[in-house]
Design a protein around this motif. Structure first.
Motif, PDB file in Angstrom:
ATOM      1  N   PHE A  27       0.725  -1.129   0.053  1.00 11.42           N
ATOM      2  CA  PHE A  27       0.138  -0.223  -0.084  1.00 11.42           C
ATOM      3  C   PHE A  27       0.912   1.385   0.065  1.00 11.42           C
ATOM      4  CE2 PHE A  27      -2.589  -3.291   2.282  1.00 11.42           C
ATOM      5  CZ  PHE A  27      -3.384  -3.441   1.264  1.00 11.42           C
ATOM      6  N   VAL A  28       2.019   1.192  -0.518  1.00 11.97           N
ATOM      7  CA  VAL A  28       2.719   2.419  -0.828  1.00 11.97           C
ATOM      8  C   VAL A  28       3.484   2.367  -1.986  1.00 11.97           C
ATOM      9  CG1 VAL A  28       3.382   2.697   1.654  1.00 11.97           C
ATOM     10  CG2 VAL A  28       4.793   1.210   0.240  1.00 11.97           C
ATOM     11  N   ASP A  29       3.880   3.551  -2.658  1.00 12.03           N
ATOM     12  CA  ASP A  29       4.789   3.676  -3.916  1.00 12.03           C
ATOM     13  C   ASP A  29       6.214   4.027  -3.829  1.00 12.03           C
ATOM     14  OD1 ASP A  29       4.984   6.211  -3.574  1.00 12.03           O
ATOM     15  OD2 ASP A  29       3.533   6.637  -5.250  1.00 12.03           O
ATOM     16  N   TYR A  30       6.920   4.282  -4.679  1.00  9.88           N
ATOM     17  CA  TYR A  30       8.221   4.118  -4.825  1.00  9.88           C
ATOM     18  C   TYR A  30       8.837   5.564  -4.085  1.00  9.88           C
ATOM     19  CZ  TYR A  30       8.593   7.351  -8.744  1.00  9.88           C
ATOM     20  OH  TYR A  30       8.617   8.386  -9.760  1.00  9.88           O
ATOM     21  N   ASN A  31       7.967   6.541  -3.810  1.00 11.60           N
ATOM     22  CA  ASN A  31       8.381   7.714  -3.161  1.00 11.60           C
ATOM     23  C   ASN A  31       8.069   7.480  -1.701  1.00 11.60           C
ATOM     24  OD1 ASN A  31       8.610   9.877  -5.171  1.00 11.60           O
ATOM     25  ND2 ASN A  31       6.395   9.344  -5.640  1.00 11.60           N
ATOM     26  N   ASP A  32       7.274   6.797  -1.180  1.00  8.95           N
ATOM     27  CA  ASP A  32       7.404   6.376   0.301  1.00  8.95           C
ATOM     28  C   ASP A  32       8.651   5.520   0.741  1.00  8.95           C
ATOM     29  OD1 ASP A  32       4.539   7.217   0.730  1.00  8.95           O
ATOM     30  OD2 ASP A  32       3.888   5.947  -0.966  1.00  8.95           O
ATOM     31  N   VAL A  33       9.044   4.647  -0.300  1.00 11.92           N
ATOM     32  CA  VAL A  33      10.096   3.626   0.208  1.00 11.92           C
ATOM     33  C   VAL A  33      11.380   4.425   0.208  1.00 11.92           C
ATOM     34  CG1 VAL A  33       9.046   1.431  -0.048  1.00 11.92           C
ATOM     35  CG2 VAL A  33      10.076   2.499  -1.974  1.00 11.92           C
ATOM     36  N   MET A  34      11.300   5.406  -0.825  1.00 16.10           N
ATOM     37  CA  MET A  34      12.762   6.407  -0.925  1.00 16.10           C
ATOM     38  C   MET A  34      12.623   7.148   0.422  1.00 16.10           C
ATOM     39  SD  MET A  34      13.388   8.115  -4.646  1.00 16.10           S
ATOM     40  CE  MET A  34      11.549   8.116  -5.146  1.00 16.10           C
ATOM     41  N   SER A  35      11.564   7.683   0.853  1.00 16.64           N
ATOM     42  CA  SER A  35      11.572   8.371   2.114  1.00 16.64           C
ATOM     43  C   SER A  35      12.082   7.433   3.322  1.00 16.64           C
ATOM     44  CB  SER A  35      10.229   8.898   2.454  1.00 16.64           C
ATOM     45  OG  SER A  35       9.851   9.247   3.714  1.00 16.64           O
ATOM     46  N   LEU A  36      11.419   6.095   3.387  1.00 12.99           N
ATOM     47  CA  LEU A  36      11.730   5.235   4.122  1.00 12.99           C
ATOM     48  C   LEU A  36      13.366   4.833   4.302  1.00 12.99           C
ATOM     49  CD1 LEU A  36      10.402   3.062   6.344  1.00 12.99           C
ATOM     50  CD2 LEU A  36      11.104   1.498   4.514  1.00 12.99           C
ATOM     51  N   LEU A  37      13.778   4.742   3.070  1.00 13.48           N
ATOM     52  CA  LEU A  37      15.504   4.269   2.745  1.00 13.48           C
ATOM     53  C   LEU A  37      16.228   5.544   3.380  1.00 13.48           C
ATOM     54  CD1 LEU A  37      17.880   2.608   2.036  1.00 13.48           C
ATOM     55  CD2 LEU A  37      17.089   3.157  -0.366  1.00 13.48           C
ATOM     56  N   GLU A  38      15.939   6.735   2.917  1.00  8.51           N
ATOM     57  CA  GLU A  38      16.916   7.894   3.337  1.00  8.51           C
ATOM     58  C   GLU A  38      16.715   8.009   4.968  1.00  8.51           C
ATOM     59  OE1 GLU A  38      15.443  11.367   1.087  1.00  8.51           O
ATOM     60  OE2 GLU A  38      13.539  11.521   1.988  1.00  8.51           O
ATOM     61  N   ARG A  39      15.408   7.832   5.639  1.00  8.78           N
ATOM     62  CA  ARG A  39      15.641   8.076   6.941  1.00  8.78           C
ATOM     63  C   ARG A  39      16.169   6.847   7.555  1.00  8.78           C
ATOM     64  NH1 ARG A  39      10.206   7.582   8.610  1.00  8.78           N
ATOM     65  NH2 ARG A  39       9.395   7.036   6.064  1.00  8.78           N
ATOM     66  N   MET A  40      16.224   5.468   6.982  1.00 11.46           N
ATOM     67  CA  MET A  40      16.945   4.521   7.645  1.00 11.46           C
ATOM     68  C   MET A  40      18.548   4.855   7.533  1.00 11.46           C
ATOM     69  SD  MET A  40      16.558   0.668   6.491  1.00 11.46           S
ATOM     70  CE  MET A  40      17.757   0.252   5.530  1.00 11.46           C
ATOM     71  N   ILE A  41      19.057   5.346   6.359  1.00 13.34           N
ATOM     72  CA  ILE A  41      20.361   5.601   6.141  1.00 13.34           C
ATOM     73  C   ILE A  41      20.722   6.642   7.379  1.00 13.34           C
ATOM     74  CG2 ILE A  41      22.206   6.798   4.761  1.00 13.34           C
ATOM     75  CD1 ILE A  41      21.461   4.229   3.468  1.00 13.34           C
TER      76      ILE A  41
END
Ligand code: ATP
Ligand code: MG
Length: 443
Positions: free
Chosen positions: A245-259
């Motif tokens: 239930f998300v798209d690539y913008n959401d997972v980019m945001s997740l990834l950068e916060r993870m980093i």
């Protein structure tokens, strides 16, 4: 005389990092391996190393018994020993204390000198000499620091994703078909059939979003990389993340916060390691810069590169761009659909010429690829056919798409590549314990 003895009832009472003047003059037992010995005639210094640091053992003629003083003289670098003794303050020693030995037990005496320097940050020999004797190489302070930071990266990833309600999964590593394109597969015997080592957990993690919504896996990926580079391994560790239930913008945001979270956690937990490495963690600010693939191609062409729209962007080519923002983490988004695997979702504009995809870069080095995925069966079959794959071979995967696969997106982040960015390791082989590459299958 120093002779090898069993561990017997000997047990460590303190790690080296716990030896300090505050212990008083009670007796301690420390164990580890000999990092260095210094002979000053009437005084012998042994630096004993364990997982957590170093402790100085000081044997002075006249102060300790004659047999112990003689034993201390015989101790060789790398030997695995235990020392019983009393702690006393010593300003010049690690942690401001030293151990005066009353007993020394040699568990295993080193028979050879290591063919490389153990103390310094840089090594005087080539990486192949070190890798041939990797377990010894790993005793070096430099690699100790690298692998303690790696531990923090993994812990911080797990803590971060658990807070975001992800569950950790493990998917099969022996599989029937390719997921990322056919060339780079390792075939194996699976009973009477041919099978392959998994290039990524891609299709399984996508399927698992049906039931678990948010999943991640930290596990090996296998790539038969034909070339010798400083950034490719045949077996690497991938941090794979997939969410419904998300798209690539959401997972980019997740990834950068993870980093960013990883970097903050290393600052908190590995201050000593960073000091030893004399290395600065990348400066990061949210959100990370984003460049579309098409804009970058324009910039590259302006910089004189002979690159066409539709080509992959290689690290060599990226190096020709002068832009400070390209020295740290940034995303390249909206890649040509033709350059990405079949499961990546094409965009709605221009008949799907570009897809909802991203690469996370650090300078010229690719860290991660991610995208919105196709969640409808007919689209998936169409993309497979266009890429020359036979949908029949993916029947085991396609059949779940008859039961309501949610819209979903995710990424795969290479752990060793991330370690290169965080610690400035030049060769990816030093970010893994026992590297596998086209020339190396042992140790
Ligand atoms: P590259 O273009 O750098 O070879 P890739 O695009 O083939 O990588 P992906 O399939 O996108 O790799 O895999 C996701 C991530 O896994 C990569 O961004 C990278 O961090 C890591 N990775 C992939 N292949 C390797 C490898 N052979 N060795 C180390 N890490 C790898
Ligand atoms: Mg990629």
């Amino acid at each position: 005389m120093l002779q090898e003895q069993d561990l017997g009832h000997w047990r460590r009472t303190h790690y080296s990092s716990e030896i300090s003047p505050s212990i008083g003059d009670s007796e301690v037992v420390v164990m580890g391996w000999v990092a260095s010995v210094r002979d000053h005639g009437n005084i012998q210094f042994i630096i004993l190393k364990d997982m957590h640091g170093e402790v100085q053992i000081t044997a002075k003629k006249g102060e300790c018994s004659e047999p112990i003083f003689e034993m201390a003289k015989e101790v060789k670098e790398h030997s695995s020993i235990g020392v019983r003794g009393k702690v006393r303050p010593q300003e010049k020693a690690p942690n401001g204390a030293e151990v005066v030995p009353s007993e020394i037990r040699a568990f295993s005496i080193a028979k050879k000198a290591a063919p490389f320097m153990m103390q310094g940050k840089t090594s005087t020999v080539g990486i192949d000499t070190r890798l041939d004797l990797r377990a010894v190489d790993l005793r070096r302070n430099y690699l100790g620091a690298i692998f303690r930071i790696r531990q923090t990266v993994l812990n911080s990833v797990r803590e971060f994703l658990a807070r975001q309600k992800f569950i950790e999964v493990n998917t099969p590593k022996m599989i029937a078909t390719a997921t990322e394109g056919g060339a780079a597969l390792f075939p194996i015997f699976y009973y009477d059939r041919e099978a392959f080592l998994a290039q990524s957990p891609q299709l399984y993690k996508e399927q698992l979003t049906m039931a678990f919504e948010s999943v991640f896996e930290v596990g090996p990926i296998f790539r038969a990389e034909p070339s010798r580079t400083n950034r490719h391994l045949s077996e690497a560790i991938s941090i794979d993340v997939e969410r419904a239930f998300v798209d690539y913008n959401d997972v980019m945001s997740l990834l950068e916060r993870m980093i960013v979270n990883i970097i903050e956690t290393i600052k908190e937990r590995n201050a000593d390691d960073l000091k030893f490495l004399e290395s600065q963690l990348p400066a990061v600010e949210l959100p990370f810069p984003k460049y579309t693939y098409s804009d970058l191609i324009d910039k590259l062409q302006e910089a004189g590169e002979r690159i066409q729209w539709g080509d992959d962007i290689s690290p060599q080519v990226m190096k020709s761009l002068q832009d400070d923002r390209l020295n740290s983490f940034y995303f390249i988004i909206d890649w040509p659909t033709s350059t990405k695997p079949f499961y990546v979702k094409p965009g709605t504009a221009d008949g799907g010429r570009v897809c909802e995809s991203f690469d996370l870069m650090y300078g010229a080095l690719e860290m991660s690829s991610g995208s919105t995925r196709i969640n409808r069966k007919d689209q998936l079959v169409e993309r497979m056919s266009k890429q020359g794959l036979k949908p029949d071979a993916f029947d085991y995967h396609l059949r779940v798409f008859d039961y309501g696969v949610p819209p979903h997106a995710g990424f795969g982040l290479g752990l060793e590549r991330l370690m290169m960015a965080l610690t400035k390791i030049e060769n990816i082989r030093d970010a893994t314990l026992y590297p596998r590459d086209i020339d190396r299958l042992a140790p």
